[in-house]
Design a protein around this motif. Sequence first.
Motif, mmCIF file in Angstrom:
data_model
loop_
_atom_site.group_PDB
_atom_site.id
_atom_site.type_symbol
_atom_site.label_atom_id
_atom_site.label_comp_id
_atom_site.label_asym_id
_atom_site.label_seq_id
_atom_site.Cartn_x
_atom_site.Cartn_y
_atom_site.Cartn_z
ATOM 1 N N PRO A 49 0.819 -1.216 0.000
ATOM 2 C CA PRO A 49 0.000 0.000 0.000
ATOM 3 C C PRO A 49 0.854 1.267 0.000
ATOM 4 O O PRO A 49 1.963 1.280 0.531
ATOM 5 N N LEU A 50 0.306 2.330 -0.577
ATOM 6 C CA LEU A 50 0.988 3.622 -0.586
ATOM 7 C C LEU A 50 1.328 4.116 0.808
ATOM 8 O O LEU A 50 2.318 4.804 1.000
ATOM 9 N N ASN A 51 0.489 3.784 1.775
ATOM 10 C CA ASN A 51 0.697 4.300 3.125
ATOM 11 C C ASN A 51 1.669 3.469 3.957
ATOM 12 O O ASN A 51 1.775 3.678 5.164
ATOM 13 N N SER A 52 2.397 2.540 3.362
ATOM 14 C CA SER A 52 3.424 1.776 4.091
ATOM 15 C C SER A 52 4.483 2.745 4.584
ATOM 16 O O SER A 52 4.957 3.594 3.839
ATOM 17 N N ARG A 53 4.861 2.615 5.853
ATOM 18 C CA ARG A 53 5.763 3.595 6.459
ATOM 19 C C ARG A 53 7.136 3.064 6.849
ATOM 20 O O ARG A 53 8.045 3.840 7.085
ATOM 21 N N THR A 54 7.297 1.735 6.963
ATOM 22 C CA THR A 54 8.612 1.199 7.337
ATOM 23 C C THR A 54 8.972 0.015 6.457
ATOM 24 O O THR A 54 8.102 -0.700 5.967
ATOM 25 N N LEU A 55 10.259 -0.172 6.279
ATOM 26 C CA LEU A 55 10.786 -1.322 5.547
ATOM 27 C C LEU A 55 11.924 -1.904 6.362
ATOM 28 O O LEU A 55 12.846 -1.190 6.757
ATOM 29 N N THR A 56 11.839 -3.224 6.613
ATOM 30 C CA THR A 56 12.849 -3.925 7.394
ATOM 31 C C THR A 56 13.290 -5.167 6.641
ATOM 32 O O THR A 56 12.462 -5.881 6.079
ATOM 33 N N ALA A 57 14.595 -5.422 6.645
ATOM 34 C CA ALA A 57 15.142 -6.661 6.072
ATOM 35 C C ALA A 57 15.391 -7.622 7.214
ATOM 36 O O ALA A 57 15.984 -7.261 8.231
ATOM 37 N N THR A 58 14.934 -8.841 7.064
ATOM 38 C CA THR A 58 15.144 -9.874 8.071
ATOM 39 C C THR A 58 15.359 -11.200 7.361
ATOM 40 O O THR A 58 15.119 -11.313 6.163
ATOM 41 N N GLY A 109 0.730 3.333 -8.684
ATOM 42 C CA GLY A 109 1.445 2.972 -9.910
ATOM 43 C C GLY A 109 2.946 3.152 -9.804
ATOM 44 O O GLY A 109 3.700 2.626 -10.621
ATOM 45 N N ASP A 110 3.419 3.915 -8.801
ATOM 46 C CA ASP A 110 4.859 4.034 -8.562
ATOM 47 C C ASP A 110 5.367 2.704 -8.028
ATOM 48 O O ASP A 110 4.591 1.785 -7.754
ATOM 49 N N ARG A 111 6.668 2.616 -7.824
ATOM 50 C CA ARG A 111 7.245 1.409 -7.233
ATOM 51 C C ARG A 111 8.473 1.784 -6.414
ATOM 52 O O ARG A 111 9.135 2.790 -6.676
ATOM 53 N N TYR A 112 8.720 0.955 -5.400
ATOM 54 C CA TYR A 112 9.964 1.058 -4.647
ATOM 55 C C TYR A 112 10.941 0.092 -5.285
ATOM 56 O O TYR A 112 10.631 -1.080 -5.496
ATOM 57 N N VAL A 128 29.002 -16.304 9.107
ATOM 58 C CA VAL A 128 28.646 -15.189 8.235
ATOM 59 C C VAL A 128 28.569 -15.679 6.801
ATOM 60 O O VAL A 128 29.400 -16.471 6.363
ATOM 61 N N LYS A 129 27.537 -15.211 6.094
ATOM 62 C CA LYS A 129 27.408 -15.527 4.670
ATOM 63 C C LYS A 129 27.060 -14.234 3.943
ATOM 64 O O LYS A 129 26.040 -13.602 4.220
ATOM 65 N N ALA A 130 27.918 -13.848 3.017
ATOM 66 C CA ALA A 130 27.693 -12.625 2.248
ATOM 67 C C ALA A 130 26.586 -12.833 1.227
ATOM 68 O O ALA A 130 26.405 -13.929 0.709
ATOM 69 N N PHE A 131 25.835 -11.767 0.950
ATOM 70 C CA PHE A 131 24.837 -11.796 -0.113
ATOM 71 C C PHE A 131 25.565 -11.839 -1.447
ATOM 72 O O PHE A 131 26.677 -11.342 -1.566
ATOM 73 N N PRO A 132 24.896 -12.366 -2.469
ATOM 74 C CA PRO A 132 25.461 -12.214 -3.810
ATOM 75 C C PRO A 132 25.511 -10.719 -4.145
ATOM 76 O O PRO A 132 24.808 -9.939 -3.545
ATOM 77 N N ASN A 133 26.330 -10.359 -5.081
ATOM 78 C CA ASN A 133 26.462 -8.945 -5.435
ATOM 79 C C ASN A 133 25.162 -8.350 -5.945
ATOM 80 O O ASN A 133 24.457 -8.954 -6.734
ATOM 81 N N HIS A 134 24.855 -7.189 -5.476
ATOM 82 C CA HIS A 134 23.793 -6.304 -5.949
ATOM 83 C C HIS A 134 22.448 -6.997 -6.202
ATOM 84 O O HIS A 134 22.141 -7.423 -7.300
ATOM 85 N N ILE A 135 21.655 -7.075 -5.162
ATOM 86 C CA ILE A 135 20.307 -7.626 -5.234
ATOM 87 C C ILE A 135 19.330 -6.479 -5.458
ATOM 88 O O ILE A 135 19.455 -5.428 -4.812
ATOM 89 N N VAL A 136 18.364 -6.644 -6.348
ATOM 90 C CA VAL A 136 17.382 -5.591 -6.633
ATOM 91 C C VAL A 136 15.981 -6.182 -6.546
ATOM 92 O O VAL A 136 15.688 -7.227 -7.129
ATOM 93 N N TYR A 137 15.119 -5.489 -5.810
ATOM 94 C CA TYR A 137 13.691 -5.838 -5.728
ATOM 95 C C TYR A 137 12.894 -4.661 -6.287
ATOM 96 O O TYR A 137 13.177 -3.511 -5.952
ATOM 97 N N SER A 138 11.909 -4.939 -7.109
ATOM 98 C CA SER A 138 11.005 -3.904 -7.623
ATOM 99 C C SER A 138 9.618 -4.201 -7.085
ATOM 100 O O SER A 138 9.018 -5.236 -7.409
ATOM 101 N N ILE A 139 9.110 -3.292 -6.248
ATOM 102 C CA ILE A 139 7.862 -3.544 -5.530
ATOM 103 C C ILE A 139 6.839 -2.468 -5.891
ATOM 104 O O ILE A 139 7.030 -1.290 -5.553
ATOM 105 N N PRO A 140 5.754 -2.845 -6.571
ATOM 106 C CA PRO A 140 4.735 -1.857 -6.959
ATOM 107 C C PRO A 140 3.959 -1.312 -5.758
ATOM 108 O O PRO A 140 3.821 -1.980 -4.752
ATOM 109 N N LEU A 141 3.473 -0.095 -5.909
ATOM 110 C CA LEU A 141 2.652 0.561 -4.881
ATOM 111 C C LEU A 141 1.223 0.660 -5.357
ATOM 112 O O LEU A 141 0.974 0.953 -6.533
ATOM 113 N N TYR A 142 0.289 0.436 -4.475
ATOM 114 C CA TYR A 142 -1.134 0.578 -4.843
ATOM 115 C C TYR A 142 -1.858 1.421 -3.817
ATOM 116 O O TYR A 142 -1.386 1.677 -2.752
#
Length: 142
Positions: A49-58, A109-112, A128-142
Amino acid sequence: MRLSLIFRLCLIGCLLAPSALLAQASPEPKFTLTLLFDGKPVDESKGVPLNSRTLTATSAPDSQTGKPEAEVVIEKGFINLARENPRVAVIAWNGKGSLETLASQAQPGDRYVVEIEKAYFRNKNGQVKAFPNHIVYSIPLY
């Protein structure tokens, strides 16, 4: 001839045993990254939703305890607000934080576009395990 066969078997056993012990001693940790918008997992196809206010990686929850498998450490990350092709705004992101700056400019219609350039998982045992290089997520907003 019989002695040489026993010698060969012992030699093979001695050569294989240390590598088998090493393989058992430190298995490669496997973790799964989960993005939470306002504390809820995101469905990348549906969006948030457009009104999402926080983003956390877990990390994904452990099947037995229900707690995250590991700590997610993001050393270099960004969240972009994108409209069609141009980027509207961008903020630096360390794996948790507020989207207020971006949310105030967001339209349906925008996206994060979440970019993770340098990050790793660290479990309770210190592995410890490193992430692969450069991960990208495209998340639409409604």
